[in-house]
Design an enzyme around this catalytic site. Structure first.
Site, PDB file in Angstrom:
ATOM      1  N   GLU A 191       0.839  -1.191   0.000  1.00 17.90           N
ATOM      2  CA  GLU A 191       0.000   0.000   0.000  1.00 17.90           C
ATOM      3  C   GLU A 191       0.884   1.255   0.000  1.00 17.90           C
ATOM      4  OE1 GLU A 191      -3.081  -0.758   2.964  1.00 17.90           O
ATOM      5  OE2 GLU A 191      -3.700   1.319   2.738  1.00 17.90           O
ATOM      6  N   GLY A 198      -2.925   5.324   8.624  1.00 18.26           N
ATOM      7  CA  GLY A 198      -4.240   4.692   8.566  1.00 18.26           C
ATOM      8  C   GLY A 198      -4.745   4.380   9.963  1.00 18.26           C
TER       9      GLY A 198
END
Ligand SMILES: *[C@@H]1O[C@H](CO)[C@@H](O)[C@H](O)[C@H]1NC(C)=O
Ligand SMILES: *[C@@H]1O[C@H](CO)[C@@H](O)[C@H](O)[C@H]1NC(C)=O
Length: 465
Positions: free
Chosen positions: A181, A210
């Site tokens: 990611e 995140g």
């Protein structure tokens, strides 16, 4: 009748284009330029205009924990983004996410059908067999366990093979780990800033905070890449070798599992053991749940306090433990990549941007904002002096469920940047939500990086060491 109209259109469009070019041609063109040369110019223009036939599409599904999204991108032959309709990308979402269908893989896969239809609507039929479709599942599927998530992924593979004409491959339907990611986000942001193709020293680094994990990615020199420490079996190597649109990069990328914002709250509540936590706003008492574990939470009678809160956050970050086994570490015994020019300019996203916006420090209409780590300390000081009651009116942009934690979140963000990643408090950094690209703003998110990788056979990512 319709067919007749199509034929007329097909015949007349090139003619109209040519007429349009003639119309635009400067009237003071030298007379001796000759008909041949003019024709050649027309031909050249005509070729350029019909090159849209060589546009290529990529369809990327993002299987998030709360919902599933589809992104479709269209690139021209020079790998520049081309509009799809009046938008720079197709973006659609459905709720809930794949992981909500844990007992029923087929229902999970079927939940993507409306998104698949939207993608099929925008990719011309004859191009669909050459259009890659990929799915990257993130936090939600990571949490339901390997067996349940593999069943869902298999159902998605079956769905895409039987219900769509897009090009697919079992390896393209996977759970993304944090470092993939991070690498895709680095590619997306540097692509949008038109840095791909430039020397690594002119690229920007990215930090992505995140809920579960935080990622850092930046390009390093080949000399530093060679010095990267070897990691233990089963751990992600520190350096990925990328070949992007003809340029080679050594990308340092690391994902710190359990140091995302929601996970960090649990760690901070966990290290204190005490139910009373100096990071919690006065007037709150309740339960915080993360990863299936409940933490009883309340504020000390004296309320939250930034200095006491900093101590708890530093303990949770384990800045000096385990002791650094390399020449330089960030925190938790992780190699810091050696620094260098690829980190000179840092784009910091997700919860860093969101919290700064929610507390009113940056303007929601700004896709990026230039700030410094110390700004988070200033914001934290103010938040930690607030009571829960007052916070409601002070921070109308913060969700009720987050209000008791607003001091904790801001202290964590400051501490992560300065003590965790070792940034100078006065360093200029860029908070990013979207990047301005041509006449559009494009979401700074990993699917674009995945699309870029999917579209060129010369784009490869390989792990080093
Ligand atoms: C790339 O940047 C580095 C660091 O600034 C520099 O030493 C190197 O010469 C540059 N390479 C090229 C090809 O410009
Ligand atoms: C946010 O930006 C918009 C547009 O630039 C401006 O009109 C508005 O006043 C700004 N709001 C704040 C709180 O700065």
């Amino acid at each position: 009748m319709d067919r007749y109209r199509m034929v007329v259109l097909a015949v007349s469009i090139p003619f109209l284009l040519v007429s349009f070019v003639l119309f635009l041609m400067p009237s003071d063109m030298p007379a001796n330029d000759g008909i041949l040369s003019t024709n050649r110019k027309l031909l050249a223009t005509y070729v350029v205009r019909t090159d849209s036939l060589s546009n290529r599409y990529a369809v990327i599904f993002d299987g998030g924990s709360s919902g599933s999204r589809v992104h479709a991108f269209c690139f021209d032959e020079s790998m520049a983004l081309v509009h799809i309709g009046d938008k720079i990308q197709l973006f659609e979402q459905v709720w809930p996410g794949l992981s909500s269908y844990a007992g029923d893989p087929k229902a999970a896969a079927d939940s993507l059908l409306p998104l698949l239809e939207k993608a099929e609507d925008v990719v011309p039929k004859d191009m669909q067999p050459n259009t890659p479709v990929k799915l990257g599942a993130t936090a939600g599927l990571r949490q339901i366990g390997d067996d349940a998530s593999e069943k869902i992924l298999q159902a998605v593979r079956d769905l895409l093979k039987t219900k769509s004409n897009f090009k697919t491959n079992d390896d393209w339907i996977t759970v993304l780990d944090g470092s993939q990611e991070g690498a895709y986000l680095w590619m997306a942001i540097n692509y949008l800033l038109t840095n791909i193709g430039k020397n690594y020293s002119e690229t920007v680094g990215v930090v992505d905070l995140g809920g579960g994990s935080v990622q850092m990615a930046y390009a390093i020199s080949e000399a530093d890449a060679i010095k990267a420490p070897k990691v233990n079996q089963g751990e992600d190597p520190y350096v990925k070798e990328l070949s992007l649109m003809g340029t080679k990069y050594y990308l340092y990328v690391h994902s710190y599992l359990n140091y995302g914002l929601s996970a960090a709250r649990a760690q901070i509540l966990g290290v204190a053991k005490d139910v009373e936590n100096p990071c919690i706003l006065a007037g709150y008492s309740g339960v915080y749940t993360y990863g299936g574990v409940d933490y009883k939470v309340s504020s000390p009678s004296s309320g939250s306090n930034i200095d006491e809160c900093r101590k708890e956050v530093l303990k949770a970050l384990k800045v000096n433990e385990p002791s650094c086994p390399y020449t330089e570490c960030t925190f938790g015994g992780v190699w810091n990549g050696g620094g260098g020019d690829g980190q000179k300019s840092l784009y910091v996203g997700s919860y860093f941007y969101d919290r700064a916006r929610q507390v009113g420090f940056i303007n929601a209409s700004d896709p990026v904002a230039e700030v410094r780590p110390v700004d988070f300390e200033v914001l934290a000081k103010r938040a930690c002096q607030t009571t829960l009651e007052d916070a409601k009116s002070t921070y109308p942009g913060v969700d009720d469920v987050d209000l008791p934690y607003i001091c904790m979140d801001l202290v964590y963000e400051y501490t992560l940047l300065v003590d965790g990643f070792g940034l100078e408090p006065l360093k200029d950094i860029t908070l990013v939500k979207q990047v301005v690209y041509q006449d559009s703003v494009v979401e700074a998110a990993w699917p674009l990086g995945s699309a870029i990788e999917a579209l060129s056979s010369s784009n490869t990512i390989e792990w080093m060491r």
